[in-house]
Design an enzyme around this catalytic site. Structure first.
Site, mmCIF file in Angstrom:
data_model
loop_
_atom_site.group_PDB
_atom_site.id
_atom_site.type_symbol
_atom_site.label_atom_id
_atom_site.label_comp_id
_atom_site.label_asym_id
_atom_site.label_seq_id
_atom_site.Cartn_x
_atom_site.Cartn_y
_atom_site.Cartn_z
ATOM 1 N N ASP A 51 -46.524 175.375 -35.816
ATOM 2 C CA ASP A 51 -46.772 176.807 -35.634
ATOM 3 C C ASP A 51 -46.253 177.585 -36.853
ATOM 4 O O ASP A 51 -46.400 178.807 -36.925
ATOM 5 C CB ASP A 51 -46.198 177.340 -34.315
ATOM 6 C CG ASP A 51 -44.703 177.169 -34.189
ATOM 7 O OD1 ASP A 51 -44.089 176.580 -35.104
ATOM 8 O OD2 ASP A 51 -44.140 177.634 -33.184
ATOM 9 N N SER A 52 -45.710 176.851 -37.848
ATOM 10 C CA SER A 52 -45.454 177.448 -39.160
ATOM 11 C C SER A 52 -46.764 177.923 -39.786
ATOM 12 O O SER A 52 -46.740 178.659 -40.782
ATOM 13 C CB SER A 52 -44.741 176.454 -40.081
ATOM 14 O OG SER A 52 -45.398 175.204 -40.070
ATOM 15 N N ASP A 90 -48.025 171.740 -32.371
ATOM 16 C CA ASP A 90 -47.028 172.633 -31.785
ATOM 17 C C ASP A 90 -47.631 173.477 -30.674
ATOM 18 O O ASP A 90 -48.698 174.072 -30.852
ATOM 19 C CB ASP A 90 -46.492 173.603 -32.855
ATOM 20 C CG ASP A 90 -45.136 173.191 -33.389
ATOM 21 O OD1 ASP A 90 -44.402 172.474 -32.688
ATOM 22 O OD2 ASP A 90 -44.812 173.599 -34.528
ATOM 23 N N LYS A 120 -45.832 169.160 -29.473
ATOM 24 C CA LYS A 120 -44.402 169.399 -29.708
ATOM 25 C C LYS A 120 -44.042 170.739 -29.091
ATOM 26 O O LYS A 120 -44.839 171.672 -29.129
ATOM 27 C CB LYS A 120 -44.089 169.409 -31.207
ATOM 28 C CG LYS A 120 -42.633 169.781 -31.547
ATOM 29 C CD LYS A 120 -42.239 169.413 -32.963
ATOM 30 C CE LYS A 120 -42.512 170.430 -34.030
ATOM 31 N NZ LYS A 120 -41.930 171.778 -33.796
ATOM 32 N N GLU A 122 -40.376 173.451 -28.229
ATOM 33 C CA GLU A 122 -38.987 173.742 -28.582
ATOM 34 C C GLU A 122 -38.114 173.903 -27.337
ATOM 35 O O GLU A 122 -38.545 174.502 -26.348
ATOM 36 C CB GLU A 122 -38.914 175.043 -29.412
ATOM 37 C CG GLU A 122 -39.648 174.958 -30.742
ATOM 38 C CD GLU A 122 -39.555 176.232 -31.564
ATOM 39 O OE1 GLU A 122 -38.843 177.188 -31.160
ATOM 40 O OE2 GLU A 122 -40.206 176.278 -32.629
ATOM 41 N N GLU A 189 -33.674 170.453 -36.377
ATOM 42 C CA GLU A 189 -33.829 171.351 -37.520
ATOM 43 C C GLU A 189 -32.523 172.062 -37.859
ATOM 44 O O GLU A 189 -31.878 172.671 -36.988
ATOM 45 C CB GLU A 189 -34.938 172.387 -37.211
ATOM 46 C CG GLU A 189 -35.163 173.373 -38.346
ATOM 47 C CD GLU A 189 -36.468 174.157 -38.238
ATOM 48 O OE1 GLU A 189 -37.294 173.855 -37.355
ATOM 49 O OE2 GLU A 189 -36.655 175.080 -39.054
HETATM 50 O O1 KIV Z 1 -43.745 174.615 -37.293
HETATM 51 C C1 KIV Z 1 -43.292 173.718 -38.033
HETATM 52 O O2 KIV Z 1 -43.762 173.485 -39.149
HETATM 53 C C2 KIV Z 1 -42.176 172.903 -37.542
HETATM 54 C C3 KIV Z 1 -41.486 171.993 -38.511
HETATM 55 C C4 KIV Z 1 -40.706 172.759 -39.513
HETATM 56 C C5 KIV Z 1 -40.665 170.967 -37.823
HETATM 57 O O3 KIV Z 1 -41.840 172.991 -36.405
#
Ligand code: KIV
Length: 272
Positions: A51-52, A90, A120, A122, A189
């Site tokens: 989600d980056s 994510d 994934k 959190e 992280e």
């Molecule tokens: O969103 C993302 O890119 C991440 C990584 C930095 C692990 O969660």
């Protein structure tokens, strides 16, 4: 039958075997077809549609604004390019916290509409019900503890997490919980390397670090950071493997000069 039957796909089982053989796992983010194709052809183990994307693709200040539809668009672009790596997607902010039915629906949409191999999310004990419900549908989950960017407004800062005893203990408990529930891996992280090393020793599933030192089972970086496309983001843990922003600006600058000087196109670059 698959046209790529000679390529051995990376699965959650392969990652578990890698941890057992002490073979390190390489993971990186991707958000589009062209980049994902180059990364997969480089033999990456895991590609994270992070989600980056909210930051590096859409230009938001945090990961909070990106939507499930937008994540699905990025993820389906990535899976069309990938033959070998495990693709993990994510779950965006607001699609799984506090409501396990919504969490399952969101996870099912990701799996059905993208062709990815896992999701994934959190958090630890806070998302226990959601984790349980998603796993019960046969969807593999990668956890994410430590600095969890979807909670940035709770933290108030992007500084290193779990430096105090209480937060470190909660992180260790959460890691055990995620393992016991049946997650296949956990991202840690921006936490002290000794704490990450302890988790990687105690926990049987692969631990992937970002800013968590080298005594873990693998590493992940954001593609645009490690290629030097992003310029303003420079945490200690980030190693830049290239300075692509300069290369891109040079190439684009040369093109502009050539156009202005009528040096592009030349005689061989036109039709007769
Ligand atoms: O969103 C993302 O890119 C991440 C990584 C930095 C692990 O969660």
């Amino acid at each position: 039958m698959s046209t790529h039957h000679n390529i051995r796909r990376v699965t959650t089982k392969v990652l578990q075997a890698m941890k057992e053989k002490q073979e390190k796992i390489a993971m990186i983010t991707a958000y589009d077809y062209s980049m994902a194709r180059l990364i997969d052809e480089s033999n990456m183990d895991v590609i994270l549609v992070g989600d980056s994307a909210s930051n590096v693709m859409a230009g938001h200040e945090s990961t909070l604004p990106i939507t499930l539809d937008q994540m699905i668009y990025h993820a389906s672009s990535v899976t069309r390019a990938v033959n070998r790596a495990l693709v993990v997607v994510d779950m965006p902010f607001g699609t799984y916290q506090g409501n396990s039915r919504l969490a399952l629906e969101s996870a099912i949409r990701i799996m059905k509409e993208t062709g990815a191999g896992a999701i994934k999310l959190e958090g630890g004990s806070e998302v226990k019900e959601s984790v349980t419900r998603i796993l019960s549908a046969g969807i593999p989950i990668m956890g994410h503890l430590g600095l969890t960017p979807q909670s940035i407004h709770k933290f108030g800062t992007y500084v290193v997490r779990a430096t105090e005893e209480e937060e470190a203990e909660k992180l260790i408990e959460d890691a055990h919980l995620l393992e016991d529930l049946g997650c296949f891996a956990i991202v840690l992280e921006k936490i002290p390397s000794e704490l990450a090393a302890q988790v990687a020793r105690e926990i049987k599933i692969p631990i992937i670090g970002i800013g968590a030192g080298h005594q873990v089972d693998g590493q992940v970086l954001v593609l645009h950071d490690m290629l030097g496309i992003t310029q303003e983001f420079s945490p200690r843990f980030l190693r830049r493997y290239h300075n692509l922003s300069d290369e891109i600006k040079n190439a684009v600058g040369n093109y502009i000069s050539d156009v202005k000087a009528v040096e592009f196109p030349n005689e061989n670059e036109q039709y007769y």
